[in-house]
Design a protein around this motif. Structure first.
Motif, short mmCIF file in Angstrom:
data_model
loop_
_atom_site.label_atom_id
_atom_site.label_comp_id
_atom_site.label_asym_id
_atom_site.label_seq_id
_atom_site.Cartn_x
_atom_site.Cartn_y
_atom_site.Cartn_z
N LYS A 4 -4.91 -15.68 5.78
CA LYS A 4 -5.56 -14.40 5.52
C LYS A 4 -4.95 -13.77 4.28
CE LYS A 4 -6.78 -11.58 8.65
NZ LYS A 4 -6.75 -10.55 9.71
N VAL A 5 -5.83 -13.34 3.36
CA VAL A 5 -5.39 -12.81 2.07
C VAL A 5 -6.01 -11.43 1.84
CG1 VAL A 5 -5.29 -13.18 -0.41
CG2 VAL A 5 -5.24 -15.15 1.15
N PHE A 83 4.23 -0.56 -10.59
CA PHE A 83 4.56 -0.49 -9.16
C PHE A 83 3.86 -1.59 -8.35
CE2 PHE A 83 5.55 3.61 -10.88
CZ PHE A 83 6.67 4.03 -10.17
N ARG A 84 3.06 -2.41 -9.00
CA ARG A 84 2.33 -3.46 -8.28
C ARG A 84 3.23 -4.40 -7.48
NH1 ARG A 84 -1.88 -4.82 -13.20
NH2 ARG A 84 -3.60 -3.47 -12.52
N PRO A 85 4.36 -4.87 -8.04
CA PRO A 85 5.21 -5.78 -7.26
C PRO A 85 5.77 -5.13 -5.99
CG PRO A 85 5.73 -5.93 -9.59
CD PRO A 85 4.84 -4.74 -9.43
N MET A 86 5.62 -3.82 -5.86
CA MET A 86 6.13 -3.09 -4.70
C MET A 86 5.05 -2.90 -3.63
SD MET A 86 7.82 0.75 -4.69
CE MET A 86 8.41 1.47 -3.14
N TYR A 87 3.83 -3.33 -3.90
CA TYR A 87 2.72 -3.08 -2.97
C TYR A 87 2.97 -3.64 -1.58
CZ TYR A 87 -0.33 -1.43 -6.77
OH TYR A 87 -0.90 -0.71 -7.80
N GLY A 88 3.68 -4.76 -1.49
CA GLY A 88 3.96 -5.34 -0.18
C GLY A 88 4.78 -4.41 0.69
N TYR A 98 -1.66 -10.31 7.66
CA TYR A 98 -2.10 -11.10 6.51
C TYR A 98 -0.97 -12.03 6.07
CZ TYR A 98 -6.32 -8.33 5.95
OH TYR A 98 -7.55 -7.74 6.15
N ASP A 99 -1.35 -13.21 5.64
CA ASP A 99 -0.37 -14.20 5.16
C ASP A 99 0.02 -13.95 3.71
OD1 ASP A 99 -0.38 -16.06 7.57
OD2 ASP A 99 -2.51 -16.03 7.05
N ARG A 138 3.32 -14.20 -0.99
CA ARG A 138 3.40 -14.43 0.46
C ARG A 138 3.88 -13.14 1.12
NH1 ARG A 138 3.15 -18.75 3.36
NH2 ARG A 138 3.36 -20.13 1.53
N ASN A 139 3.28 -12.81 2.24
CA ASN A 139 3.64 -11.59 2.94
C ASN A 139 4.87 -11.83 3.81
OD1 ASN A 139 3.60 -9.00 3.96
ND2 ASN A 139 1.88 -9.34 5.36
N CYS A 140 6.04 -11.71 3.18
CA CYS A 140 7.31 -11.91 3.88
C CYS A 140 8.36 -11.03 3.21
CB CYS A 140 7.73 -13.37 3.84
SG CYS A 140 8.06 -14.01 2.17
N GLU A 141 9.50 -10.88 3.86
CA GLU A 141 10.53 -9.98 3.33
C GLU A 141 11.02 -10.41 1.96
OE1 GLU A 141 14.84 -8.00 4.61
OE2 GLU A 141 13.87 -9.48 5.92
N LEU A 142 11.17 -11.72 1.74
CA LEU A 142 11.64 -12.22 0.45
C LEU A 142 10.75 -11.73 -0.68
CD1 LEU A 142 13.29 -14.08 -1.44
CD2 LEU A 142 11.76 -15.95 -0.77
#
Length: 321
Positions: A4-5, A83-88, A98-99, A138-142
């Motif tokens: 899921k994206v 701020f885009r890289p912070m969206y997650g 979402y993956d 990827r939707n993960c903490e890293l």
């Protein structure tokens, strides 16, 4: 697709004149969801895979400052590129389940994304593409906290968030360089030039080798050279800052994109899109408009701290693409 994206699109201000065509191209990609965060009165159907979440620019800025526990420089919507890289992190609640999440511009037309982005690719990599107009994480903490890492000679978030100058932290900051400067960062990165980024100062639509036009038909986007010797399918075409005229009467079947105009598909059966009578006049008009826009941008950049940013970049030897 089993993965899921979700694409995240905060947007404030005037949308491009061809927003309806962007929307049509996004809706032809039902395997992907698009979340537009905006207070604009957008006409989007309830059953669409494009969803609007109501929020004001002031509210979004407040949300970011609360998450970081500090004030940030965010004077204009354009600055959101940093701020885009912070969206997650900002939209963590909305992307649960979402993956992958990503950012994308709306001054483009999407092709058939599944031709280029498969489950196999998503299972293999953590970050796909690096452009500010299209990137996936990827939707993960890293990956969701990647923007907070700091490396020598790489623009960091603390500087990018402390100036009103648009540093393009999305393309030149930590998230863009970590996989290259830190072999042990654990990020599997993929990039491919599957798109067409139309040169901002070129009247012609070019792939870098030949000039041509693009056709969008039932979700499939292809570039064709004027001389008929070159064609390729595109993931998307980026029409960065181009003032596009929309002469399309019926978009159900598709549309053509030539220079700065959207046409009906049957235009390729005539000479209209080649502009035999007004070509030189139109080229000169385009050049004048670009010069005016460039001068305006230079003044804006200077007022927002461009000189200070350039000095910092030179002293700290920040990498730049």
């Amino acid at each position: 697709m089993k993965n899921k994206v979700a694409f995240i699109i905060p947007y404030f201000g005037r949308v491009p004149s061809y927003f309806s065509l962007w929307l049509q191209s996004a809706e032809k990609n039902p395997d992907f969801d698009f979340f537009i965060y905006s207070d604009l009165p957008l006409d989007i159907k309830a059953e669409s895979n494009v969803k609007q979440i109501q929020i004001s620019f002031v509210e979004l800025k407040s949300k970011i400052e609360k998450l970081l526990n500090r004030k940030v420089c965010l004077k204009t919507p354009y600055k959101l590129c940093d701020f885009r890289p912070m969206y997650g992190m900002i939209f963590e609640e909305e992307i649960k389940g979402y993956d992958f999440w990503g950012f994308i511009d709306i001054d483009l037309i999407l092709g058939r994304l599944t031709t280029f982005i498969s489950d196999e690719l998503l299972d293999t990599y953590d970050k796909l593409y690096y452009e500010g107009h299209f990137s996936l994480f990827r939707n993960c903490e890293l990956m969701n906290t990647l923007f907070m890492r700091r490396y020598p000679h790489v623009l960091d978030w603390q500087y990018a968030f402390s100036t009103n100058y648009a540093c393009h932290f999305d393309e030149n900051g930590t998230a863009a360089w970590a996989h290259e400067v830190d072999p042990n960062c654990g990020i599997r990165y993929y990039n491919s030039w599957d798109f067409l980024d139309v040169p901002i100062d070129s009247y012609e639509i070019s792939d870098g080798k030949v000039n041509g036009y693009a056709l969008w038909i039932d979700g499939v986007l292809k570039f064709y050279s004027f001389d008929g010797t070159h064609t390729r399918e595109l993931m998307y075409i980026h029409l960065q800052k181009r003032k596009m005229k929309k002469l399309v009467k019926n978009t159900l079947l598709g549309f053509a994109i030539a220079r700065n105009t959207f046409y009906d598909l049957d235009v390729t059966e005539s000479t209209e899109y080649t502009e035999p009578e007004k070509y030189i006049e139109n080229v000169e008009k385009f050049k004048v408009e670009r010069k005016c826009a460039r001068r305006k941008q230079v003044v804006t950049n200077l007022m927002n701290g461009a000189l200070r940013a350039r000095v910092y970049r030179k002293l700290r030897k920040w990498k730049s693409r």
